[in-house]
Structure formats: structure tokens, C-alpha cells
Design an enzyme around this catalytic site. Structure first.
Site, short mmCIF file in Angstrom:
data_model
loop_
_atom_site.label_atom_id
_atom_site.label_comp_id
_atom_site.label_asym_id
_atom_site.label_seq_id
_atom_site.Cartn_x
_atom_site.Cartn_y
_atom_site.Cartn_z
N HIS A 1 -5.47 30.18 -44.16
CA HIS A 1 -6.19 30.39 -43.17
C HIS A 1 -6.05 29.55 -41.77
CE1 HIS A 1 -10.31 32.52 -41.56
NE2 HIS A 1 -9.27 32.43 -40.30
N GLU B 1 -11.00 31.10 -50.29
CA GLU B 1 -10.30 30.51 -49.53
C GLU B 1 -10.49 29.01 -49.69
OE1 GLU B 1 -10.54 31.42 -45.28
OE2 GLU B 1 -9.40 33.46 -45.71
N ARG C 1 -9.80 38.75 -41.87
CA ARG C 1 -10.77 38.41 -43.02
C ARG C 1 -10.16 38.75 -44.24
NH1 ARG C 1 -11.48 35.01 -39.81
NH2 ARG C 1 -13.55 34.14 -38.91
#
Ligand SMILES: O=C(O)C(=O)CO
Length: 323
Positions: free
Chosen positions: A288, A269, A240
Site C-alpha cells: 500500500h 496490510e 482497498r
């Protein structure tokens, strides 16, 4: 029999996924897209039995929970549930499930992909091919070998172990740091345990971060830790964004405290266009996409359905997350 309703975000922040996987869900449920729900909340809220969360577009906060009187389960697409307040959700008598196991290979593959791409300057090579004007390859396009190098894995859970297995095939020396020593995994891949993360940081050519985000791991890698790494080393983050202090990382990359970084995860993100990280030549940033493959997404959606059906059928779901 009428199908139960689920409230769902558009699957993934990457459009299109929703359409191709909706049939898997619609075999068992009627989907109420979040956008539709917002337009007619008054009439739809009593119908919702399950919430499917994919990404962070649908926020499961107290307000949403209070508005769904018949909700039984929140199912997260993905393994990391740091964006869900599980005690708060449970306090409404609602279970939380995720999709472990099926994400492991795809996420480990992205870690290896980032390591190889950064080490061998694959992105630069691609860019050169498109724009070269017959100029020579610059000296800076020379990469470094992955084979035989030392990989330090921070977090030897299921995904960390899958990374280690792949690294073994690349003849890498494998170090790992984990809260608990994992002797069986260690033996299987020939890894060395570093009880002290400092040892791993000092010795590794590539440091790959694979821990869950928790209060204990937030900003686990900051200026101090980056300074312990070799100036020739690369940081890879597939966990993360918040596990790495991003400002400290920008600073370390600018000052060449480390050679490079390759990130599947950032905060926020996706990273805003023009963010200081994106301006650096020694960084690769992905939006991601650790689990973002057709096969893995299919498995995740199937797992979400299985968990929701179990809870709605009064059975124990296979992947309940408890705190
Ligand atoms: O499964 C998850 O939570 C992931 O973020 C994989 O990249």
C-alpha cells in the site's frame, strides 16, 4: 503562545517518515506520539486538540474519543476514510478531514507502474538479472504489450481519471464503469462508458480497480466477476484490499482464470509472510504505497496541518468529510 497538541501515530507504517515530516507539523503543533500517549494517558488526554491518523496503527474508536475531552478534529493522511467511523466521531462534536487531490497523481502512477510491471514482467526480469547463472531467459519471461491494449477502469473519480489520462498516452483503448456517467472526462480521454461492469470485465486486457471502499463496493470483484474476465487479462487493485475477494482471487490465479494480478492493497496490510497470494508466480504485491513518495507525503502532511489549523481556528476546513 503555546502550540496546541496533536495526537499522532508514527507517520506511515514505513518508519522514518515521521522523523522527516515532523518539522512541518511542529511549526504549529506539539506532537504527542501515540506510544507516549499510551504511557501517560491520564495527564495527556486533556491536551489533545487534534488527532492525526496515518495508516491503521492508531484506532479512533469510541474509547479513544471518550478519553479526549478537548478534541476538535481527526485528520486522516490519505483520501480513503473507510477505517474511520465518521458518524461516531461527529457525535462527539469532532470533525473529520482527509487529504484529497494531492494523492491523485502518485496513486495513478502506482497503478500504471503495477500494470507495466505485471505486463512486461519487470519483477521477474530483475530477479533473473540477479540470479541467472548464464542460463537463457525462460519463455515464461515474455510479457504482453500495454500499448494498444484495452484498459477497463472501475471507478472514474479523480484518481481513475488520472489513470485514464496516463493510459491515453499509451494509446490504450479505455473503458470505464462508474455509478454516474462522466461525459466530460470521457471526452477528454476518449474513454467509453460501460453502464454494465460485466461488459468492461469481458472486454478488458487490464482491469484497474479505483473505487472507494463502502458496503456497496466490498468484494465487488469476486469469483463471478473474475470468471467474466479474459484468461489473458490482469487485475490491478489500487483502491482497498476488501474491494476484491482475496480467496476468490487466489483461486482464479491458481486455475489461470485470469493471467495475473498486481496489487497495491490487500487484507490485511501488510500481507503476512507466507500468505497463499504471495506464493503465486503471477502476482505482484506492494505494501500500500500509492501515496508513498517524498513530494506527495509532504503535500499530504501540509494539508493535514491546514485542515487542523482551520478547525482549531474556528474556520471551515477545506477538506471536511461528511457522510
Ligand atoms: O489516499 C489513500 O487513501 C490511498 O490509499 C492512496 O493509495
Amino acid at each position: 503562545m503555546e502550540k496546541p497538541c496533536i495526537l499522532a501515530t508514527t507517520f506511515g507504517a514505513h518508519g522514518g517518515i515521521y522523523k522527516c515530516f515532523a518539522p512541518v507539523v511542529e511549526k504549529h503543533f506539539t506532537i504527542i506520539p501515540y506510544e507516549t500517549f499510551l504511557l501517560d494517558q491520564k495527564n495527556l488526554s486533556e491536551q489533545v486538540k487534534a488527532v492525526f491518523v496515518w495508516g491503521v496503527a492508531l484506532k479512533v474508536d469510541r474509547g479513544l474519543m471518550q478519553s479526549l475531552p478537548n478534541l476538535k478534529v481527526v485528520v486522516n493522511g490519505g483520501v480513503g476514510v473507510n477505517h474511520l467511523d465518521i458518524p461516531m466521531i461527529n457525535s462527539f462534536g469532532v470533525k473529520v478531514c482527509n487529504t484529497p487531490h494531492v494523492v491523485d497523481n502518485a496513486t495513478a502512477d502506482i497503478g500504471m507502474g503495477l500494470m507495466l510491471a505485471s505486463a512486461r514482467k519487470i519483477v521477474e526480469g530483475h530477479h533473473y538479472t540477479l540470479t541467472h547463472n548464464n542460463e537463457d531467459l525462460p519463455e515464461s519471461s515474455m510479457g504482453m504489450d500495454v500499448s494498444g491494449a484495452t484498459l477497463g477502469i472501475i471507478g472514474m473519480g479523480r484518481i481513475g481519471y488520472k489513470v485514464a489520462r496516463r493510459a491515453q498516452a499509451f494509446d490504450m483503448k479505455i473503458l470505464y464503469h462508474n455509478r454516474n456517467r462522466r461525459k466530460e472526462e470521457e471526452r477528454a480521454v476518449g474513454a467509453m462508458y460501460c453502464a454494465n461492469m460485466e461488459d468492461l470485465l469481458q472486454q478488458s486486457d487490464f482491469v484497474m480497480v479505483v473505487v472507494n471502499l463502502s458496503p456497496a463496493t466490498q468484494k465487488l470483484i469476486g469469483a463471478k466477476e473474475l470468471a467474466m474476465m479474459k484468461p489473458t487479462s490482469t487485475l490491478i487493485n489500487i483502491s482497498r484490499g476488501l474491494v476484491v475477494d482475496q480467496d476468490a482471487l487466489v483461486e482464479a490465479l491458481l486455475k489461470k482464470v485470469i493471467r495475473a494480478a498486481a496489487l497495491d492493497v490487500t487484507y490485511p496490510e501488510p500481507l503476512p509472510i507466507g500468505h497463499p497470494l504471495a506464493a503465486l508466480p503471477n502476482v505482484i504485491i506492494l505494501p500500500h504505497i500509492g501515496t508513498h513518495s517524498v513530494e506527495t507525503t509532504q503535500l499530504m502532511v501540509e494539508k493535514m496541518v491546514t485542515n487542523a489549523l482551520a478547525v482549531l481556528g474556528g474556520n471551515h476546513p477545506p477538506d471536511e468529510v461528511k457522510v
